[in-house]
Design a protein around this motif. Structure first.
Motif, short mmCIF file in Angstrom:
data_model
loop_
_atom_site.label_atom_id
_atom_site.label_comp_id
_atom_site.label_asym_id
_atom_site.label_seq_id
_atom_site.Cartn_x
_atom_site.Cartn_y
_atom_site.Cartn_z
N LYS A 19 -35.34 -17.83 -24.37
CA LYS A 19 -34.00 -17.80 -23.75
C LYS A 19 -33.77 -16.50 -22.98
CE LYS A 19 -31.49 -18.36 -27.45
NZ LYS A 19 -32.44 -18.62 -28.53
N THR A 37 -24.95 -12.40 -26.99
CA THR A 37 -24.34 -11.87 -28.22
C THR A 37 -25.36 -11.08 -29.04
OG1 THR A 37 -24.63 -14.12 -29.09
CG2 THR A 37 -22.39 -13.45 -28.52
N GLY A 38 -26.61 -11.53 -29.06
CA GLY A 38 -27.65 -10.78 -29.78
C GLY A 38 -27.78 -9.37 -29.22
N ARG A 42 -27.13 -5.89 -31.13
CA ARG A 42 -28.21 -4.89 -31.25
C ARG A 42 -27.80 -3.56 -30.63
NH1 ARG A 42 -31.34 -9.58 -30.96
NH2 ARG A 42 -31.20 -9.61 -28.70
N ILE A 59 -28.08 -9.39 -39.37
CA ILE A 59 -29.10 -9.61 -38.34
C ILE A 59 -30.50 -9.40 -38.90
CG2 ILE A 59 -29.95 -8.68 -36.14
CD1 ILE A 59 -27.19 -8.85 -35.14
N LYS A 63 -29.27 -13.98 -40.77
CA LYS A 63 -28.04 -14.75 -41.01
C LYS A 63 -27.13 -14.62 -39.80
CE LYS A 63 -28.07 -14.31 -46.02
NZ LYS A 63 -29.04 -13.22 -46.27
N VAL A 65 -23.72 -13.82 -37.83
CA VAL A 65 -22.52 -13.00 -37.92
C VAL A 65 -21.34 -13.97 -38.06
CG1 VAL A 65 -21.10 -11.36 -36.61
CG2 VAL A 65 -23.61 -11.20 -36.54
N THR A 70 -17.58 -12.91 -34.13
CA THR A 70 -18.34 -13.23 -32.92
C THR A 70 -17.41 -13.80 -31.84
OG1 THR A 70 -20.18 -13.78 -34.38
CG2 THR A 70 -20.38 -14.46 -32.09
N GLY A 91 -27.07 -17.23 -26.52
CA GLY A 91 -26.94 -16.97 -27.96
C GLY A 91 -25.56 -17.29 -28.49
N TYR A 92 -24.71 -17.81 -27.64
CA TYR A 92 -23.34 -18.18 -28.01
C TYR A 92 -22.91 -19.35 -27.15
CZ TYR A 92 -18.32 -17.86 -28.87
OH TYR A 92 -17.02 -18.14 -29.24
N ARG A 94 -23.05 -20.80 -31.15
CA ARG A 94 -24.14 -21.13 -32.05
C ARG A 94 -23.69 -22.03 -33.20
NH1 ARG A 94 -27.77 -16.69 -31.15
NH2 ARG A 94 -29.61 -16.72 -32.47
N GLN A 98 -17.68 -22.09 -33.06
CA GLN A 98 -17.76 -21.22 -31.86
C GLN A 98 -17.55 -22.03 -30.58
OE1 GLN A 98 -21.32 -18.75 -31.92
NE2 GLN A 98 -20.86 -17.94 -33.96
N ARG A 139 -38.96 -6.01 -33.38
CA ARG A 139 -37.59 -6.38 -33.75
C ARG A 139 -37.51 -6.61 -35.25
NH1 ARG A 139 -34.31 -10.83 -30.19
NH2 ARG A 139 -33.81 -11.62 -32.25
N ARG A 150 -34.36 -18.11 -39.48
CA ARG A 150 -33.61 -18.28 -38.23
C ARG A 150 -33.83 -19.68 -37.64
NH1 ARG A 150 -36.31 -13.67 -35.53
NH2 ARG A 150 -35.37 -14.32 -33.58
P1 ADP Z 1 -32.71 -15.36 -31.41
O1 ADP Z 1 -32.22 -16.47 -30.56
O2 ADP Z 1 -34.14 -15.04 -31.18
O3 ADP Z 1 -32.39 -15.52 -32.87
P2 ADP Z 1 -30.47 -13.56 -30.63
O4 ADP Z 1 -30.63 -12.24 -29.97
O5 ADP Z 1 -29.73 -14.62 -29.89
O6 ADP Z 1 -31.97 -14.01 -30.97
O7 ADP Z 1 -29.75 -13.38 -32.07
C1 ADP Z 1 -30.21 -12.45 -33.01
C2 ADP Z 1 -29.27 -12.43 -34.21
O8 ADP Z 1 -27.96 -11.99 -33.82
C3 ADP Z 1 -29.01 -13.78 -34.90
O9 ADP Z 1 -30.02 -14.11 -35.84
C4 ADP Z 1 -27.65 -13.52 -35.57
O10 ADP Z 1 -27.80 -12.74 -36.73
C5 ADP Z 1 -26.93 -12.68 -34.52
N1 ADP Z 1 -26.15 -13.51 -33.57
C6 ADP Z 1 -26.40 -13.61 -32.23
N2 ADP Z 1 -25.54 -14.44 -31.65
C7 ADP Z 1 -24.73 -14.92 -32.63
C8 ADP Z 1 -23.66 -15.85 -32.68
N3 ADP Z 1 -23.24 -16.49 -31.58
N4 ADP Z 1 -23.07 -16.10 -33.88
C9 ADP Z 1 -23.48 -15.48 -34.98
N5 ADP Z 1 -24.50 -14.60 -35.02
C10 ADP Z 1 -25.12 -14.32 -33.87
#
Ligand code: ADP
Length: 197
Positions: A19, A37-38, A42, A59, A63, A65, A70, A91-92, A94, A98, A139, A150
């Motif tokens: 993605k 959102t990730g 981060r 993270i 799990k 958030v 979020t 990433g949103y 999810r 949401q 990571r 995940r």
């Molecule tokens: P990936 O798709 O590889 O898991 P992301 O960078 O999208 O990577 O997400 C990494 C982590 O960030 C998720 O495992 C979660 O803990 C958190 N996260 C990201 N986006 C969300 C979201 N929309 N709702 C809840 N947690 C989120």
């Protein structure tokens, strides 16, 4: 696409589907801001902000958030001026909750989503990709146990969103297996067709 299309886009797919890599290509092509959102989480962890402190353990263990937190972060981001011409959310949303929160934020300004790109990749392939990425990027959530968790979270909480977007007629499904260029070409062709339809 030459005109300044109001492209409001999402990219969705299992962790490791590519993605982030494809999101970078999409935002370049359509000239819209990229909201990951990730990446937001981060960046907050790296900067040691209160938000970062709150989410880091979640993270690290793969799990999600909590939705409320979020949703608030994304709602704030979508109120900024730079998304007037559109955006790409990565990433949103999810979870179903949401999706509803996003609907409310967009509806408040009479905005709707134009298209949702689903990057489809087999689970075994994505797990192997993530294990490889762990060696390169380091990571914290790319260890085997957390990667598997995940994937489970995606299957249980995020995959159900696909039917929802399909029912709205905005889903664009793309095979994520192939070179970065091949996949980005597929996405561009499918997205252009959907946006012009
Ligand atoms: P990936 O798709 O590889 O898991 P992301 O960078 O999208 O990577 O997400 C990494 C982590 O960030 C998720 O495992 C979660 O803990 C958190 N996260 C990201 N986006 C969300 C979201 N929309 N709702 C809840 N947690 C989120």
């Amino acid at each position: 696409m030459t005109e300044n299309h109001q492209a409001r886009l999402l990219i969705i797919g299992p962790p490791g589907a590519g993605k982030g890599t494809q999101a970078a290509r999409i935002v370049e092509r359509y000239g819209v801001p990229w909201i990951s959102t990730g990446d937001i989480f981060r960046a907050n962890i790296t900067a040691g902000t209160p938000l970062g402190q709150r989410v880091s353990a979640l993270i690290e263990t793969g799990k999600l958030v909590p939705d409320d937190l979020t949703n608030e972060i994304v709602a704030d981001r979508l109120r900024r001026d730079d998304v007037a011409g559109g955006f790409l959310l990565d990433g949103y949303p999810r979870t179903v909750d949401q999706v509803h929160a996003l609907d409310r934020v967009l509806e408040a300004d009479a905005r709707t989503l134009d298209a949702v790109v689903l990057l489809e990749v087999d689970t075994d392939v994505v797990v192997q990709r993530l294990l490889k990425r762990a060696e390169v990027e380091g990571r914290v959530d790319d260890t085997e146990d957390v990667i598997r968790h995940r994937q489970d979270v995606y299957a249980a909480q995020t995959a159900p969103l696909i039917d929802l977007f399909e029912a709205r007629g905005i889903l664009v499904t793309v095979d994520g297996l192939g070179s970065v260029d091949e996949v980005s070409e597929r996405i561009a062709t499918a997205l252009d067709a959907k946006l012009e339809a």
